[in-house]
Design a protein around this motif. Structure first.
Motif, mmCIF file in Angstrom:
data_model
loop_
_atom_site.group_PDB
_atom_site.id
_atom_site.type_symbol
_atom_site.label_atom_id
_atom_site.label_comp_id
_atom_site.label_asym_id
_atom_site.label_seq_id
_atom_site.Cartn_x
_atom_site.Cartn_y
_atom_site.Cartn_z
ATOM 1 N N ALA A 1 85.267 71.167 28.599
ATOM 2 C CA ALA A 1 84.686 70.170 29.509
ATOM 3 C C ALA A 1 83.362 70.675 30.087
ATOM 4 N N GLU A 2 83.305 71.952 30.478
ATOM 5 C CA GLU A 2 82.056 72.516 30.994
ATOM 6 C C GLU A 2 80.976 72.526 29.921
ATOM 7 N N GLU A 3 81.365 72.878 28.708
ATOM 8 C CA GLU A 3 80.403 72.912 27.609
ATOM 9 C C GLU A 3 79.883 71.513 27.297
ATOM 10 N N MET A 4 80.771 70.518 27.309
ATOM 11 C CA MET A 4 80.346 69.133 27.055
ATOM 12 C C MET A 4 79.429 68.630 28.164
ATOM 13 N N ALA A 5 79.735 68.969 29.415
ATOM 14 C CA ALA A 5 78.875 68.561 30.527
ATOM 15 C C ALA A 5 77.494 69.189 30.393
ATOM 16 N N TYR A 6 77.459 70.436 29.987
ATOM 17 C CA TYR A 6 76.172 71.112 29.797
ATOM 18 C C TYR A 6 75.390 70.446 28.668
ATOM 19 N N LEU A 7 76.071 70.147 27.545
ATOM 20 C CA LEU A 7 75.381 69.536 26.414
ATOM 21 C C LEU A 7 74.861 68.140 26.760
ATOM 22 N N LYS A 8 75.631 67.357 27.527
ATOM 23 C CA LYS A 8 75.166 66.027 27.947
ATOM 24 C C LYS A 8 73.948 66.151 28.859
ATOM 25 N N GLU A 9 73.985 67.110 29.782
ATOM 26 C CA GLU A 9 72.859 67.329 30.692
ATOM 27 C C GLU A 9 71.619 67.754 29.915
ATOM 28 N N ARG A 10 71.795 68.657 28.984
ATOM 29 C CA ARG A 10 70.662 69.133 28.183
ATOM 30 C C ARG A 10 70.127 68.024 27.282
ATOM 31 N N SER A 11 71.019 67.223 26.716
ATOM 32 C CA SER A 11 70.615 66.103 25.867
ATOM 33 C C SER A 11 69.796 65.087 26.659
ATOM 34 N N ALA A 12 70.212 64.819 27.899
ATOM 35 C CA ALA A 12 69.457 63.897 28.752
ATOM 36 C C ALA A 12 68.070 64.448 29.049
ATOM 37 N N GLU A 13 67.972 65.757 29.290
ATOM 38 C CA GLU A 13 66.663 66.381 29.528
ATOM 39 C C GLU A 13 65.763 66.232 28.312
ATOM 40 N N LEU A 14 66.315 66.451 27.122
ATOM 41 C CA LEU A 14 65.517 66.363 25.902
ATOM 42 C C LEU A 14 65.097 64.924 25.612
ATOM 43 N N GLU A 15 65.984 63.967 25.850
ATOM 44 C CA GLU A 15 65.622 62.563 25.656
ATOM 45 C C GLU A 15 64.507 62.150 26.596
ATOM 46 N N ALA A 16 64.553 62.628 27.827
ATOM 47 C CA ALA A 16 63.495 62.307 28.783
ATOM 48 C C ALA A 16 62.165 62.892 28.329
ATOM 49 N N LEU A 17 62.196 64.031 27.635
ATOM 50 C CA LEU A 17 60.964 64.636 27.133
ATOM 51 C C LEU A 17 60.390 63.861 25.949
ATOM 52 N N GLU A 18 61.251 63.227 25.141
ATOM 53 C CA GLU A 18 60.789 62.526 23.951
ATOM 54 C C GLU A 18 59.912 61.340 24.291
ATOM 55 N N LEU A 19 60.401 60.388 24.942
ATOM 56 C CA LEU A 19 59.692 59.198 25.404
ATOM 57 C C LEU A 19 60.605 58.377 26.289
ATOM 58 N N GLY A 20 61.854 58.713 26.317
ATOM 59 C CA GLY A 20 62.810 57.896 27.027
ATOM 60 C C GLY A 20 62.667 57.974 28.528
ATOM 61 N N ALA A 21 63.158 56.954 29.185
ATOM 62 C CA ALA A 21 63.226 56.876 30.644
ATOM 63 C C ALA A 21 61.866 57.028 31.299
ATOM 64 N N VAL A 22 60.833 56.386 30.726
ATOM 65 C CA VAL A 22 59.515 56.391 31.332
ATOM 66 C C VAL A 22 59.357 55.093 32.114
ATOM 67 N N ASN A 23 59.304 55.178 33.416
ATOM 68 C CA ASN A 23 59.174 54.004 34.292
ATOM 69 C C ASN A 23 60.233 52.945 33.988
ATOM 70 N N GLY A 24 61.463 53.352 33.811
ATOM 71 C CA GLY A 24 62.550 52.410 33.570
ATOM 72 C C GLY A 24 62.607 51.909 32.136
ATOM 73 N N ARG A 25 61.863 52.509 31.242
ATOM 74 C CA ARG A 25 61.873 52.105 29.833
ATOM 75 C C ARG A 25 62.445 53.235 28.996
ATOM 76 N N THR A 26 62.881 52.877 27.796
ATOM 77 C CA THR A 26 63.449 53.869 26.905
ATOM 78 C C THR A 26 62.775 53.753 25.544
ATOM 79 N N SER A 27 62.825 54.795 24.754
ATOM 80 C CA SER A 27 62.210 54.741 23.437
ATOM 81 C C SER A 27 63.124 54.035 22.455
ATOM 82 N N ALA A 28 62.503 53.367 21.468
ATOM 83 C CA ALA A 28 63.262 52.654 20.448
ATOM 84 C C ALA A 28 62.536 52.805 19.124
ATOM 85 N N SER A 29 63.291 52.692 18.053
ATOM 86 C CA SER A 29 62.693 52.714 16.717
ATOM 87 C C SER A 29 63.596 51.907 15.794
#
Length: 193
Positions: free
Chosen positions: A134-162
């Motif tokens: 459970a701790e490992e999954m929580a860490y991976l979800k947190e890290r995944s959210a950080e990486l998605e935010a770096l890509e293009l996601g969650a910019v001013n309430g918008r998310t990236s799409a392709s």
């Protein structure tokens, strides 16, 4: 005296009798001595960025071989500082003080130190502790959210799409916007006409 080792190297006109500028090396070692030496101005650029133990070696050579004028209190302070520096542990202590001083003076070093502290704190969580799934999954979800935010996601309430077509770029859309790829739609509209 302060409770920390301090060495300052400055360039200015210190002696009223002299018309030129001189390099001042000020040394403060708690419970040992506090002293300063006026050296040739050409030494300033050689000394200003060097580690403090190396600066003290240059001062020692200059005083020993340069015939620096001194008085009895300066000679006593000089002797106390040089005696203190003979011990390798004291040289290491002066080196550590220089590194801490550099860290305080430079913004990049401060940021790096902050990042090291963050990583050490994260590492401390796992030392001697095997994380649960459970701790490992929580860490991976947190890290995944950080990486998605770096890509293009969650910019001013918008998310990236392709759309999956490698020729079409990624675009931003609102979270509730379910329309398809604008480039695919343009191609469809062009084909319908």
């Amino acid at each position: 005296m302060s409770d920390s080792i301090l060495v300052r190297i400055t360039l200015d006109s210190y002696d009223m009798a002299s018309t030129g500028r001189q390099t001042q090396v000020y040394v403060q070692i708690p419970e040992v001595a506090s002293a300063s030496w006026l050296l040739s101005s050409d030494l300033f650029h050689r000394l200003k960025d060097r580690p403090w133990p190396e600066v003290m070696d240059v001062v020692r050579d200059y005083v020993t071989y340069g015939g620096l004028a001194s008085n009895s209190s300066a000679t006593a302070a000089w002797a106390a500082v040089m005696e203190w520096l003979r011990d390798p542990a004291n040289r290491d202590e002066m080196q550590a003080a220089w590194e801490a001083d550099q860290e305080q003076r430079h913004p990049v070093a401060r940021k790096l130190r902050a990042r090291v502290a963050e990583l050490e704190a994260e590492l401390a969580k796992y030392v001697g502790h095997e994380p649960t799934v459970a701790e490992e999954m929580a860490y991976l979800k947190e890290r995944s959210a950080e990486l998605e935010a770096l890509e293009l996601g969650a910019v001013n309430g918008r998310t990236s799409a392709s759309c999956g077509n490698p020729d079409h770029p990624t675009w931003l859309r609102k979270l509730d916007d379910k329309r398809g790829c604008p480039w695919c739609r343009i191609a469809e509209m062009g084909g319908a006409a």
